[in-house]
Enzyme design. Structure first.
Site, mmCIF file in Angstrom:
data_model
loop_
_atom_site.group_PDB
_atom_site.id
_atom_site.type_symbol
_atom_site.label_atom_id
_atom_site.label_comp_id
_atom_site.label_asym_id
_atom_site.label_seq_id
_atom_site.Cartn_x
_atom_site.Cartn_y
_atom_site.Cartn_z
ATOM 1 N N TYR A 163 46.742 40.880 45.690
ATOM 2 C CA TYR A 163 46.641 41.185 44.332
ATOM 3 C C TYR A 163 45.547 42.531 44.087
ATOM 4 C CZ TYR A 163 47.072 41.125 39.412
ATOM 5 O OH TYR A 163 47.330 41.642 38.010
ATOM 6 N N GLN A 216 53.037 36.844 36.396
ATOM 7 C CA GLN A 216 54.296 37.139 36.890
ATOM 8 C C GLN A 216 54.167 37.757 38.252
ATOM 9 O OE1 GLN A 216 52.952 38.656 34.318
ATOM 10 N NE2 GLN A 216 53.141 40.847 34.017
ATOM 11 N N ASN A 268 42.021 38.862 36.560
ATOM 12 C CA ASN A 268 41.836 38.470 35.397
ATOM 13 C C ASN A 268 42.167 37.013 35.351
ATOM 14 O OD1 ASN A 268 44.220 38.056 34.705
ATOM 15 N ND2 ASN A 268 44.287 40.039 33.489
ATOM 16 N N SER A 297 30.446 38.748 39.463
ATOM 17 C CA SER A 297 29.630 39.064 40.350
ATOM 18 C C SER A 297 28.198 38.919 40.041
ATOM 19 C CB SER A 297 29.777 40.676 40.729
ATOM 20 O OG SER A 297 29.565 40.888 41.877
ATOM 21 N N GLN A 346 24.959 45.682 39.907
ATOM 22 C CA GLN A 346 25.592 44.496 39.600
ATOM 23 C C GLN A 346 25.944 44.509 38.084
ATOM 24 O OE1 GLN A 346 25.814 43.174 42.602
ATOM 25 N NE2 GLN A 346 27.491 42.030 41.752
ATOM 26 N N HIS A 401 28.996 45.920 36.541
ATOM 27 C CA HIS A 401 30.584 45.676 36.902
ATOM 28 C C HIS A 401 31.261 44.985 35.857
ATOM 29 C CE1 HIS A 401 31.515 46.206 41.152
ATOM 30 N NE2 HIS A 401 30.522 45.779 41.609
ATOM 31 N N GLU A 406 25.958 35.353 45.505
ATOM 32 C CA GLU A 406 26.782 36.006 45.990
ATOM 33 C C GLU A 406 26.073 37.186 47.022
ATOM 34 O OE1 GLU A 406 29.124 38.537 43.476
ATOM 35 O OE2 GLU A 406 30.434 39.103 45.087
ATOM 36 N N HIS A 407 25.213 38.008 46.241
ATOM 37 C CA HIS A 407 24.464 38.916 46.974
ATOM 38 C C HIS A 407 23.187 38.605 47.007
ATOM 39 C CE1 HIS A 407 28.023 41.281 45.333
ATOM 40 N NE2 HIS A 407 28.227 41.426 46.673
ATOM 41 N N ASP A 446 28.885 46.968 49.598
ATOM 42 C CA ASP A 446 30.130 47.268 48.959
ATOM 43 C C ASP A 446 31.172 48.326 49.466
ATOM 44 O OD1 ASP A 446 29.246 45.423 46.901
ATOM 45 O OD2 ASP A 446 28.443 47.044 45.605
ATOM 46 N N GLU A 479 45.282 -1.544 61.381
ATOM 47 C CA GLU A 479 45.728 -0.787 59.978
ATOM 48 C C GLU A 479 47.020 -1.253 59.526
ATOM 49 O OE1 GLU A 479 45.410 3.189 60.636
ATOM 50 O OE2 GLU A 479 43.072 3.427 60.484
ATOM 51 N N HIS A 481 53.348 2.549 64.123
ATOM 52 C CA HIS A 481 52.818 3.177 64.982
ATOM 53 C C HIS A 481 52.460 2.685 66.428
ATOM 54 C CE1 HIS A 481 51.933 5.285 61.355
ATOM 55 N NE2 HIS A 481 50.919 6.177 61.927
#
Lengths: 430, 430
Positions: free
Chosen positions: A130, A191, A214, A237, A259, A262, A327-328, A361, A415, A420
């Site tokens: 995506y 979709q 999104n 981020s 950062q 973004h 994250e960073h 990046d 068990e 088994h």
């Protein structure tokens, strides 16, 4: 103004906890809408995808025009400025070479009893990628998602990218071409996720879907998880910069703003042991902000989610970094390796004063798809491992079954699983 | 009677697709209830957990009795029959030794430009282990979930197990003791998942939750995903047996029933090239079914979801196996290794006539937590990798930044990210 915390203050723990707990994501009520879209695409296939693309993207498609033609991809590649093509190709080569080191190795061995135990890795057969549309349609992200899949040996990579009002970022197509992806559909949203997960008349289903999107895309990925694999659910981020007073405040300000620009929900945090330096960074941020084309976004992020934490000693920074689990993480200090050794939770770490996060990046070779929203406590950045799966294998002969069988029969007994036990004992004439 | 398909029949493809698409999970409407439970535990902590435990498990607890005492765990261990203890300890030792081979290795290297690129693995700090109650409360599953976490180096493993009306399987406690787990709470359901994810006054939060559970547990894990990591969402178990006519039909029947007795939604499938053998296996299943204590469960599974597929040639079996992507795959043929080489999608493969799947359930050393419901197309069995995460690192000096910086600045430019570009250019005096 960003939040200002002093680790030596009495209320620090309370305020730091509030910072960690703050929700940066807008929780949109999209789940019900997404459920309906998924069900509709599962039932009506292409026709549903085409209807939603008309409604949400204002774009009229037919089953024949869902897929972007090879000529359109080639034209986008050919139209690139040479300087841009060189930069993308350098990034591609470096990402490829780094990820080639991540291929896992099979392991088959015979134990002391003669049992053969194996672990064999194989590539996922088909993966969906995506790519967001609009202002977050980044060619660098195409490379970061497609290259690990290609290195893993994924035979089919199908990409989707929405084209609102027909508009597509040609550099996204060019980056796909560089990464060897030629199956691209001009669709997006829930979709597109549904089409990849369930398949339609024109789009064969995939086994895993990766890439950011999104709130609709995130909700759709969460819902199709199980039918297909997904990567992480990406959040906004974030960067944490740990810096001593020896840095140029303007450099650190630029990193924090990289950062913040973004997303208004992005987060930039500075930890320093020098309050004067902290003031200087804040002042530099104010100056640089005015020069950014995305200054509204960056200003909102810095005002609403930015934070500056002063500590009496930088030795106190690593435990805070572990709780933030950024994250960073930039370590702009004299001995960044020593500090890194004391930190456990971070998606990616940038060592020293000459390693701005932005290098990661784009062109360092490591992946920029990294765990957000404190998930570096339990997850990793995207890698070749996300595109392979492991099959374990066992091989016993009669002798090994005689050695191990009785213990299995005993455990089946306690068990309460008769069949088994029988599947072993029947082979042992027990 | 199980479904009988003939790969040579005209309608085979249609019927095989229907078999693959059949939903075996009851889709209970639990999500709304789970949402409320999670929110309540997040708000009220211990008090909410105690209320739900009273309501759902009929068990009165206090904050002091939530956790199972060391004495109770030791007593369960001491009360084990020696034969059972030996079997569990054999299983534990073998699981441990197999999983020790799975520890990933760090990788730090310097590239041709002098850039230092690193990948460092660290253990997740705290993990929650869900163990079901009632008839699915298996000591073997405690070992299979706890040992990989322990081998990974997880410092804190917190286990939850519901005790309906106060009843607990002592072997579950004993297995935990063997695996070195001593933080155990007598709670279950969505409330236990919430307690692990959010923390309460008595239970510190964890960073990841693993282990199987009912529909409430699965829905709760799906909802807390993001706040914490989760393992897979486990579905009903399944086995695919590919067998030629040279097998003893009673052995294969026992293997099919070992899967079926787990759950009425479990699935056992046989593929063979010998229709007479298929008949003999069906007859043996009918005989053996009558002798099982869980015959109602096994009979329902075999009747509703069992399938026998005859193929004109066993060469046709691997592509079918890849589409089924079974959790467990037995290859009871003369050259199982050659057949395995032709198969891509399976959780675990059992090679040859003397490797019943049950050996892998208990004592082989490989993990029995495996991808169900066709998810072997994109995921792997539980391993040490599920309890570690990778941090990437980068280190550039001024020279490396001069070499790579301009390409990063160019990509930032075409992506419209000014501050990204500046964070590099400011260091290059561009």
């Amino acid at each position: 103004m960003p939040l200002r915390l002093d680790a030596a203050a009495d209320d620090f723990e309370t305020r730091f906890r509030a910072l960690l707990a703050a929700k940066r994501e807008v929780s949109e009520e999209v789940d019900e809408a997404v459920r309906a879209i998924l069900a509709d695409v599962a039932t009506r296939g292409d026709a549903a995808v085409i209807d939603y693309t008309q409604r949400f993207d204002g774009l009229s498609l037919t089953p024949e025009t869902l897929r972007i033609g090879k000529d359109e991809i080639e034209a986008a590649y050919a139209a690139m400025e040479p300087h841009t093509r060189e930069a993308l190709e350098l990034a591609h080569a470096r990402i490829r070479s780094h990820h080639e080191r991540q291929r896992p190795t099979d392991d088959t061995y015979v134990d002391a009893l003669g049992v053969v135990l194996g672990s064999r890795w194989t590539a996922i057969e088909a993966v969906g990628l995506y790519v967001p549309g609009g202002s977050a349609s980044y060619p660098s992200s195409v490379l970061m998602n497609a290259v690990p899949a290609a290195v893993a040996g994924v035979a089919r990579i199908a990409m989707v990218v929405p084209a609102r009002a027909g508009e597509l970022n040609p550099l996204v197509l060019a980056a796909a071409r560089i990464a060897g992806v030629d199956e691209i559909y001009r669709i997006g949203g829930a979709q597109a996720v549904a089409a990849l997960a369930y398949g339609t008349e024109s789009i064969r289903p995939v086994a895993k879907i990766v890439g950011p999107g999104n709130a609709y895309v995130a909700a759709a990925k969460r819902r199709v998880f199980g039918t297909v694999g997904i990567d992480m659910i990406a959040g906004p981020s974030e960067v944490l910069v740990i810096a001593d007073g020896e840095n140029d405040p303007a450099w650190i300000a630029a990193d924090l703003l990289a950062q913040a620009e973004h997303d208004a929900a992005a987060q930039s945090i500075l930890i320093t042991d020098d309050a004067g330096f902290a003031d200087a960074v804040e002042a530099a941020v104010a100056v640089q902000l005015k020069q950014l084309s995305r200054q509204d976004t960056a200003a909102a992020s810095w005002r609403d989610f930015g934070a500056v934490i002063t500590v009496p000693d930088l030795d106190l920074a690593p435990p805070l970094a572990d709780r933030i689990a950024a994250e960073h993480l930039e370590l702009a200090v004299d001995d960044p390796d020593a500090m890194f050794a004391r930190i456990r939770n971070a998606g990616a770490v940038f060592l020293g004063r000459h390693t701005p996060e932005v290098i990661g990046d784009y062109v360092a070779g490591s992946n920029h798809v990294l765990p957000t929203a404190r998930s570096a406590r339990f997850s990793s950045g995207l890698s070749v491992l996300d595109f392979v799966k492991r099959t374990s294998s066992l091989k016993l002969g009669p002798e090994q079954l005689r050695a191990l069988g009785p213990a299995a029969v005993e455990l089946a007994r306690v068990e309460g699983l008769d069949a088994h036990g029988r599947s072993v004992s029947i082979r042992l004439n027990l």
